[in-house]
Design a protein around this motif. Structure first.
Motif, PDB file in Angstrom:
ATOM      1  N   HIS A  76       0.797  -1.151  -0.059  1.00 47.91           N
ATOM      2  CA  HIS A  76      -0.003   0.044  -0.285  1.00 47.91           C
ATOM      3  C   HIS A  76       0.790   1.284  -0.137  1.00 47.91           C
ATOM      4  CE1 HIS A  76      -2.749  -3.093   1.433  1.00 47.91           C
ATOM      5  NE2 HIS A  76      -3.946  -2.456   0.981  1.00 47.91           N
ATOM      6  N   PHE A  80       0.161   5.417  -0.585  1.00 46.23           N
ATOM      7  CA  PHE A  80       0.473   6.512   0.424  1.00 46.23           C
ATOM      8  C   PHE A  80       1.293   7.438  -0.166  1.00 46.23           C
ATOM      9  CE2 PHE A  80       3.465   7.936   3.881  1.00 46.23           C
ATOM     10  CZ  PHE A  80       2.581   8.515   4.740  1.00 46.23           C
ATOM     11  N   TYR A  83      -0.985   9.887  -1.980  1.00 42.04           N
ATOM     12  CA  TYR A  83      -1.871  10.385  -1.152  1.00 42.04           C
ATOM     13  C   TYR A  83      -0.845  12.069  -0.764  1.00 42.04           C
ATOM     14  CZ  TYR A  83      -3.525  12.457   3.216  1.00 42.04           C
ATOM     15  OH  TYR A  83      -3.904  13.484   4.183  1.00 42.04           O
ATOM     16  N   LEU A  84       0.297  11.503  -0.349  1.00 41.10           N
ATOM     17  CA  LEU A  84       1.185  12.668  -0.107  1.00 41.10           C
ATOM     18  C   LEU A  84       1.369  13.882  -1.003  1.00 41.10           C
ATOM     19  CD1 LEU A  84       4.054  10.675   2.075  1.00 41.10           C
ATOM     20  CD2 LEU A  84       2.133  12.122   2.959  1.00 41.10           C
ATOM     21  N   LYS A  89      -5.215  17.500   1.735  1.00 39.03           N
ATOM     22  CA  LYS A  89      -4.956  16.163   2.612  1.00 39.03           C
ATOM     23  C   LYS A  89      -6.050  15.851   3.503  1.00 39.03           C
ATOM     24  CE  LYS A  89      -0.624  16.033   1.614  1.00 39.03           C
ATOM     25  NZ  LYS A  89      -0.492  16.165   0.376  1.00 39.03           N
ATOM     26  N   ILE A  92      -8.740  12.567   3.437  1.00 38.92           N
ATOM     27  CA  ILE A  92      -8.388  11.190   3.961  1.00 38.92           C
ATOM     28  C   ILE A  92      -9.358  11.087   4.955  1.00 38.92           C
ATOM     29  CG2 ILE A  92      -6.729  12.128   5.846  1.00 38.92           C
ATOM     30  CD1 ILE A  92      -6.008   8.971   3.961  1.00 38.92           C
ATOM     31  N   TYR A 102      -5.996   5.936  -3.756  1.00 35.77           N
ATOM     32  CA  TYR A 102      -4.916   6.291  -2.648  1.00 35.77           C
ATOM     33  C   TYR A 102      -5.549   6.694  -1.413  1.00 35.77           C
ATOM     34  CZ  TYR A 102      -6.057  11.217  -4.026  1.00 35.77           C
ATOM     35  OH  TYR A 102      -6.707  12.280  -4.285  1.00 35.77           O
ATOM     36  N   THR A 106      -4.023   4.701   1.653  1.00 37.90           N
ATOM     37  CA  THR A 106      -3.449   5.518   2.667  1.00 37.90           C
ATOM     38  C   THR A 106      -3.933   5.077   4.001  1.00 37.90           C
ATOM     39  OG1 THR A 106      -2.891   7.075   1.266  1.00 37.90           O
ATOM     40  CG2 THR A 106      -2.910   7.532   3.623  1.00 37.90           C
ATOM     41  N   ARG A 107      -5.111   4.949   4.272  1.00 37.44           N
ATOM     42  CA  ARG A 107      -5.937   4.656   5.335  1.00 37.44           C
ATOM     43  C   ARG A 107      -5.439   3.014   5.855  1.00 37.44           C
ATOM     44  NH1 ARG A 107     -11.403   6.178   2.771  1.00 37.44           N
ATOM     45  NH2 ARG A 107     -11.485   8.598   3.406  1.00 37.44           N
TER      46      ARG A 107
END
Length: 130
Positions: A76, A80, A83-84, A89, A92, A102, A106-107
């Motif tokens: 994953h 992540f 997502y970054l 942000k 999420i 993503y 990310t979670r």
């Protein structure tokens, strides 16, 4: 020498709180399409935290479980990173958007890291009791 003595009350309390936390994480997964998988992961971590309060879990078992969680987390990691790279942000914390994989990745990545930390704590508390 192997230490089989019970943990002190502070460590048992922390483990009980970790158990409750991971049970909550597990229950929150039940509405996901792959909820059984994630429920199982978090529920197993919850049980290990509780069990280790009363009887030591072999360090080798904990390490194997940690390695498995980290391997799964690596799967994953690219999500992540995606997502970054995003601007927003806060999304999420919103609903799942299938156009943005993503978010869920990310979670899941963060959840796996939290589960890993929970199990690393189990190794630490037993090592400190020796």
């Amino acid at each position: 020498m192997k230490n089989n003595k019970p943990l002190n009350i502070k460590k048992k309390t922390i483990n009980f709180m970790l158990c409750i936390l991971f049970i909550v994480f597990a229950l929150l997964q039940l509405n996901d399409p792959d909820g059984i998988l994630w429920f199982s992961i978090y529920f197993i971590v919850a049980i290990l935290c509780l069990y280790n309060s009363f009887k030591p879990i072999p360090k080798s078992f904990l390490i194997i479980t940690i390695v498995a969680l980290l391997f799964f987390a690596v799967l994953h990691f690219s999500l992540f990173i995606d997502y970054l790279k995003t601007e927003n942000k806060e999304e999420i914390f919103g609903k799942m958007d299938y156009k943005k994989p993503y978010l869920e990745g990310t979670r899941e990545f963060i959840g796996l890291l939290l589960a890993t930390l929970g199990l690393l704590y189990q190794i630490k508390i037993r090592k400190n009791d020796n």
